[in-house]
Design an enzyme around this catalytic site. Sequence first.
Site, short mmCIF file in Angstrom:
data_model
loop_
_atom_site.label_atom_id
_atom_site.label_comp_id
_atom_site.label_asym_id
_atom_site.label_seq_id
_atom_site.Cartn_x
_atom_site.Cartn_y
_atom_site.Cartn_z
N GLY A 16 22.32 -33.80 58.72
CA GLY A 16 21.10 -32.98 58.00
C GLY A 16 20.18 -32.34 58.74
CG ASN A 18 22.10 -26.40 59.46
OD1 ASN A 18 21.25 -25.15 59.56
ND2 ASN A 18 23.04 -26.83 59.86
CG MET A 97 30.99 -31.82 56.10
SD MET A 97 30.87 -30.06 56.60
CE MET A 97 32.33 -30.05 57.87
NE ARG A 98 34.74 -34.71 48.92
CZ ARG A 98 35.90 -35.53 49.20
NH1 ARG A 98 36.21 -35.80 50.44
NH2 ARG A 98 36.85 -35.48 48.31
CG ASN A 114 29.09 -23.36 53.36
OD1 ASN A 114 28.47 -24.30 53.53
ND2 ASN A 114 30.25 -22.72 53.98
CG HIS A 116 32.09 -22.14 58.58
ND1 HIS A 116 32.55 -23.32 58.46
CD2 HIS A 116 32.76 -21.55 59.33
CE1 HIS A 116 33.60 -23.46 58.96
NE2 HIS A 116 33.75 -22.41 59.77
CG ASP A 149 38.32 -19.51 44.07
OD1 ASP A 149 38.33 -18.36 45.11
OD2 ASP A 149 38.61 -19.29 43.19
CD GLN A 180 20.24 -18.03 67.65
OE1 GLN A 180 20.15 -17.24 66.77
NE2 GLN A 180 19.78 -18.46 68.74
CD GLU A 181 25.25 -24.25 62.19
OE1 GLU A 181 25.21 -24.78 61.37
OE2 GLU A 181 26.19 -24.60 63.21
#
Length: 219
Positions: A16, A18, A97-98, A114, A116, A149, A180-181
């Site tokens: 958590g 982010n 992560m799904r 999202n 990544h 998708d 950085q995220e």
Amino acid sequence: MTSECKSIVCLISGRGSNLEAILRAARDQGWHADGIQAAAVVSNRREARGLEIARAYGVPASVVPHAQFDTRESFEAALSEAIDAHQPALIVLAGFMRVLTAGFVARYRGRLLNIHPSLLPAFPGLDTHRRALAAGVRLHGATVHFVSDQLDGGPIVAQAAVPVWPDDSEDVLAARVLEQEHLLLPRCVRWILEGRVRLQGDRVVAEGIAPQDLLVFAR
Ligand code: GAR
């Protein structure tokens, strides 16, 4: 809060950090006064540490445990119910992560974001830092993108690039990217909710944002 309030729902699976970056930015920058509200956090794992972070920031947190559902579709139906209760302007996958079905992604098209830990389209999936080191890339980083998708695919909003130094370990590189995220994601969330960034067809349109803010080079 006005009727024009824009709500965010964050989906998490674990640590958590982010999520915390978003909640901290919202608090410190007074997003609430601008009609932006972190309405809810939903985790697919009961043990996610991010649930405690949500509670510490006073944001309602709930769990939709994927393991208790027979099919991906039935899990996503329950997840949608938890999301739609808040009518969010934006749903942020903050370490969620799904893999999501095409139907779920289509339902929230243009509202599903999202983060990544790689410079997509390089290294979708897991273990991005280990794979970046193994590939010998000199440049690595993080990407914020609208969700399609395809796994970790979809139109890119912004990227932050960091160097890969010869003596980097996986942990050192991961920490450099994560820093950085935490800067990139809250900024992207804010831009979208302000209407300065949006999805148009398969492209991201950004208005009034300097190009160097959409592509950060960090050292
Ligand atoms: C983050 O590094 C995020 O970019 C990554 O999971 C981590 C979650 O950390 N997401 C993905 O890999 C998505 N494919 P956090 O729970 O501390 O934010």
